[in-house]
Design a protein around this motif. Structure first.
Motif, mmCIF file in Angstrom:
data_model
loop_
_atom_site.group_PDB
_atom_site.id
_atom_site.type_symbol
_atom_site.label_atom_id
_atom_site.label_comp_id
_atom_site.label_asym_id
_atom_site.label_seq_id
_atom_site.Cartn_x
_atom_site.Cartn_y
_atom_site.Cartn_z
ATOM 1 N N PRO A 50 41.068 35.018 52.700
ATOM 2 C CA PRO A 50 42.068 35.925 53.279
ATOM 3 C C PRO A 50 42.587 36.912 52.249
ATOM 4 C CG PRO A 50 42.551 33.628 53.810
ATOM 5 C CD PRO A 50 41.478 33.608 52.772
ATOM 6 N N ASP A 51 42.696 38.181 52.637
ATOM 7 C CA ASP A 51 43.235 39.200 51.731
ATOM 8 C C ASP A 51 44.645 38.871 51.294
ATOM 9 O OD1 ASP A 51 40.933 40.649 51.762
ATOM 10 O OD2 ASP A 51 41.615 42.128 53.252
ATOM 11 N N THR A 52 45.400 38.183 52.149
ATOM 12 C CA THR A 52 46.778 37.839 51.808
ATOM 13 C C THR A 52 46.850 36.858 50.631
ATOM 14 O OG1 THR A 52 46.627 36.171 53.573
ATOM 15 C CG2 THR A 52 47.753 38.255 54.094
ATOM 16 N N LEU A 53 45.754 36.145 50.375
ATOM 17 C CA LEU A 53 45.697 35.268 49.211
ATOM 18 C C LEU A 53 45.047 35.971 48.014
ATOM 19 C CD1 LEU A 53 44.580 31.849 50.798
ATOM 20 C CD2 LEU A 53 46.868 32.489 50.020
ATOM 21 N N VAL A 54 44.014 36.760 48.286
ATOM 22 C CA VAL A 54 43.232 37.357 47.200
ATOM 23 C C VAL A 54 43.962 38.510 46.524
ATOM 24 C CG1 VAL A 54 41.107 38.598 46.629
ATOM 25 C CG2 VAL A 54 41.036 36.646 48.200
ATOM 26 N N ARG A 55 44.610 39.384 47.324
ATOM 27 C CA ARG A 55 45.248 40.571 46.741
ATOM 28 C C ARG A 55 46.290 40.224 45.683
ATOM 29 N NH1 ARG A 55 45.218 42.764 52.062
ATOM 30 N NH2 ARG A 55 47.424 42.236 52.234
ATOM 31 N N PRO A 56 47.169 39.247 45.923
ATOM 32 C CA PRO A 56 48.125 38.895 44.858
ATOM 33 C C PRO A 56 47.453 38.367 43.588
ATOM 34 C CG PRO A 56 48.884 38.090 46.978
ATOM 35 C CD PRO A 56 47.492 38.565 47.196
ATOM 36 N N VAL A 57 46.334 37.653 43.749
ATOM 37 C CA VAL A 57 45.604 37.174 42.568
ATOM 38 C C VAL A 57 45.089 38.358 41.759
ATOM 39 C CG1 VAL A 57 43.556 35.933 41.763
ATOM 40 C CG2 VAL A 57 44.974 34.965 43.591
ATOM 41 N N GLU A 58 44.481 39.327 42.436
ATOM 42 C CA GLU A 58 43.951 40.493 41.731
ATOM 43 C C GLU A 58 45.079 41.288 41.072
ATOM 44 O OE1 GLU A 58 40.993 40.670 41.146
ATOM 45 O OE2 GLU A 58 39.975 39.545 42.719
ATOM 46 N N ALA A 59 46.227 41.374 41.747
ATOM 47 C CA ALA A 59 47.368 42.079 41.165
ATOM 48 C C ALA A 59 47.862 41.351 39.908
ATOM 49 C CB ALA A 59 48.499 42.194 42.189
ATOM 50 N N PHE A 60 47.852 40.029 39.950
ATOM 51 C CA PHE A 60 48.277 39.228 38.796
ATOM 52 C C PHE A 60 47.327 39.430 37.622
ATOM 53 C CE2 PHE A 60 47.766 34.978 36.686
ATOM 54 C CZ PHE A 60 48.934 35.032 35.942
ATOM 55 N N VAL A 61 46.030 39.404 37.887
ATOM 56 C CA VAL A 61 45.040 39.601 36.821
ATOM 57 C C VAL A 61 45.185 40.994 36.223
ATOM 58 C CG1 VAL A 61 42.575 39.740 36.309
ATOM 59 C CG2 VAL A 61 43.431 37.920 37.800
ATOM 60 N N GLU A 62 45.430 41.980 37.062
ATOM 61 C CA GLU A 62 45.657 43.337 36.564
ATOM 62 C C GLU A 62 46.904 43.393 35.687
ATOM 63 O OE1 GLU A 62 45.396 47.285 35.682
ATOM 64 O OE2 GLU A 62 43.868 45.972 36.560
ATOM 65 N N HIS A 63 47.932 42.650 36.087
ATOM 66 C CA HIS A 63 49.151 42.552 35.286
ATOM 67 C C HIS A 63 48.851 41.952 33.912
ATOM 68 C CE1 HIS A 63 53.105 41.138 33.967
ATOM 69 N NE2 HIS A 63 52.620 39.904 33.953
ATOM 70 N N LEU A 64 48.044 40.902 33.878
ATOM 71 C CA LEU A 64 47.685 40.280 32.601
ATOM 72 C C LEU A 64 46.919 41.252 31.711
ATOM 73 C CD1 LEU A 64 46.458 36.727 33.740
ATOM 74 C CD2 LEU A 64 48.669 37.314 32.719
ATOM 75 N N SER A 65 46.055 42.030 32.321
ATOM 76 C CA SER A 65 45.211 42.940 31.559
ATOM 77 C C SER A 65 45.978 44.152 31.044
ATOM 78 C CB SER A 65 44.038 43.397 32.427
ATOM 79 O OG SER A 65 43.266 44.365 31.761
ATOM 80 N N SER A 66 46.750 44.794 31.922
ATOM 81 C CA SER A 66 47.367 46.074 31.567
ATOM 82 C C SER A 66 48.748 45.935 30.936
ATOM 83 C CB SER A 66 47.460 46.967 32.805
ATOM 84 O OG SER A 66 48.261 46.355 33.803
ATOM 85 N N GLN A 126 47.209 30.680 54.723
ATOM 86 C CA GLN A 126 46.955 32.118 54.699
ATOM 87 C C GLN A 126 47.886 32.884 53.766
ATOM 88 O OE1 GLN A 126 44.439 33.674 56.745
ATOM 89 N NE2 GLN A 126 43.813 31.533 56.933
ATOM 90 N N GLU A 127 48.995 32.267 53.364
ATOM 91 C CA GLU A 127 50.001 32.946 52.547
ATOM 92 C C GLU A 127 50.386 32.045 51.372
ATOM 93 O OE1 GLU A 127 51.293 35.927 53.140
ATOM 94 O OE2 GLU A 127 50.653 36.366 55.203
ATOM 95 N N TRP A 128 50.654 32.671 50.221
ATOM 96 C CA TRP A 128 51.077 31.879 49.061
ATOM 97 C C TRP A 128 52.437 31.230 49.291
ATOM 98 C CZ3 TRP A 128 47.720 30.324 45.767
ATOM 99 C CH2 TRP A 128 46.576 31.089 45.499
ATOM 100 N N GLN A 129 53.245 31.844 50.129
ATOM 101 C CA GLN A 129 54.557 31.284 50.435
ATOM 102 C C GLN A 129 54.435 29.931 51.131
ATOM 103 O OE1 GLN A 129 57.579 32.368 49.577
ATOM 104 N NE2 GLN A 129 58.551 30.647 50.624
ATOM 105 N N GLN A 130 53.295 29.672 51.756
ATOM 106 C CA GLN A 130 53.101 28.409 52.469
ATOM 107 C C GLN A 130 52.788 27.235 51.538
ATOM 108 O OE1 GLN A 130 50.187 30.632 55.341
ATOM 109 N NE2 GLN A 130 50.749 28.729 56.372
#
Length: 316
Positions: free
Chosen positions: A11-27, A56-60
C-alpha cells in the motif's frame, strides 16, 4: 527468510512514509547511502508483513503488533542482534512519523529484542595456521601479504590497527610495534621472530611499490595505503589459494593469537593487556603489567615468537 513481496502489492500509505524517511536520512541527517539502504530494507520488510496482515496505515500499528513481528522475525531465524537492529529502525522511523504528525505514539518504544546466546570466537588450528604462514610468496604483493598476516597473528592486531600502521611505528631492533587502538589508546606490542623475518623481506621490496615519502607500512600496487577491505580480501584469497579449511579473516587471526597465547600461558591479564581491551567491566580486575612482563609471557607462549629474547647477546 520469507520471500520478498511484489512491490506493487504494498500500500502506498505504508510505502510513501518509508521513502520520505529514507530521504530525510539522506538529505537532512547526511547518512551514507549504505545506511539509508539498510533502513529502507528493514522497514520494507516490516511493510510487507503489515500489508500481509491487512494493515494499511502506520497509525494502526500497536505495541502488541510489534511484539508479534519480533516473534515472526525470531521464527524466521534472525538472532537477537539482528532483531534489535530492526527494532531500532522501527523506533527511529516512528520518531520521524511523530515529527511529521502522521502518528500519535511510538509503538516500538519499549519493545526489546530477545537475547542471543554469546557466540564463541572461532580460532584456527596452530599447525594449519603455521603451514599457511610458512607458504612461500611468489611476488612482492604476496611478500606484503604474508608480512601483514604474520604481524596480525604475531601481535594480535586489529584490522584498523594494521591498516593504519606507519613505518615509524615499527622498531625492528627492539622487536616492538606501536599501535593506536580503540579510543586513540596507544600500546606497544612485541613482535615474534617469524613476523620480524617477514617484515625484513617486505621492507626489502616495499620501495618497488611505495612512493617516496609514503608513511604507510603496507601499500597497494598503486603505492598508496592499503585499505581495510583490501587486507580482508587478500587474506581470504591467501586462504583459498593455500588450501585453508575455513575462511580466513583478520579477526580470526586476532582470536587465534589470544587463544593460543592464553592456552600456553594461562595468564589472562597479560593476554587482555596485549589485546588492548578497554571494557571497564573487564579492566577493573586487571593490575598494571609492565611491558617487560608482557614480552616475557609472549616469548614463552606464542607459537611463532622468538625464544630466549633476554638470553641473547646484544647485537648492537
Amino acid at each position: 527468510m520469507s520471500a520478498q513481496r511484489d512491490p506493487s502489492a504494498r500500500p502506498d500509505t505504508l510505502v510513501r512514509p518509508v521513502e520520505a524517511f529514507v530521504e530525510h536520512l539522506s538529505s537532512e541527517t547526511r547518512h551514507s547511502p549504505r545506511t539509508c539502504d539498510n533502513y529502507r530494507r528493514d522497514l520494507i520488510r516490516l511493510t510487507d508483513w503489515l500489508s500481509a496482515s491487512g494493515v494499511q496505515e502506520w497509525q494502526q500499528l500497536l505495541s502488541h503488533d510489534v511484539r508479534r513481528y519480533v516473534a515472526e522475525l525470531s521464527r524466521q531465524g534472525l538472532n537477537g542482534r539482528s532483531i534489535a537492529r530492526h527494532l531500532s529502525a522501527t523506533r527511529r522511523f516512528f520518531d520521524f512519523l511523530l515529527r511529521e504528525r502522521l502518528v500519535t505514539d511510538n509503538p516500538a518504544l519499549d519493545i526489546r529484542a530477545p537475547k542471543s546466546g554469546r557466540r564463541l570466537p572461532r580460532v584456527a588450528d596452530v599447525d594449519q595456521l603455521s603451514q599457511l604462514l610458512d607458504a612461500s610468496p611468489e611476488d612482492p604483493l604476496e611478500v606484503r601479504d604474508v608480512c601483514m598476516f604474520e604481524l596480525m597473528y604475531s601481535s594480535g592486531l586489529r584490522l584498523a590497527e594494521l591498516a593504519g600502521l606507519d613505518l615509524a611505528a615499527v622498531d625492528m631492533r627492539g622487536a616492538e610495534v606501536r599501535v593506536l587502538g580503540k579510543g586513540n589508546k596507544e600500546r606497544i606490542l612485541p613482535i615474534g621472530t617469524k613476523a620480524l623475518e617477514a617484515l625484513e623481506r617486505w621492507l626489502g621490496v616495499r620501495s618497488s611499490l611505495a612512493g617516496e615519502g609514503q608513511p604507510a607500512m603496507f601499500v597497494s600496487r598503486r603505492g598508496d595505503r592499503l585499505s581495510r577491505r583490501s587486507i580482508q580480501a587478500r587474506l581470504a584469497r591467501w586462504g583459498l589459494v593455500k588450501g585453508a579449511d575455513q575462511k580466513l579473516h583478520p579477526h580470526l587471526l586476532r582470536h587465534s593469537f589470544a587463544s593460543h597465547v592464553l592456552e600456553s600461558s594461562g595468564d589472562l591479564r597479560a593476554v587482555q593487556e596485549l589485546l588492548g581491551h578497554a571494557d571497564i567491566a573487564t579492566t577493573q580486575v586487571y593490575t598494571h603489567l609492565d611491558f617487560q612482563h608482557l614480552a616475557r609471557v609472549y616469548d614463552q607462549s606464542h607459537p611463532r615468537a622468538r625464544r630466549n629474547r633476554y638470553d641473547e647477546p646484544d647485537q648492537s
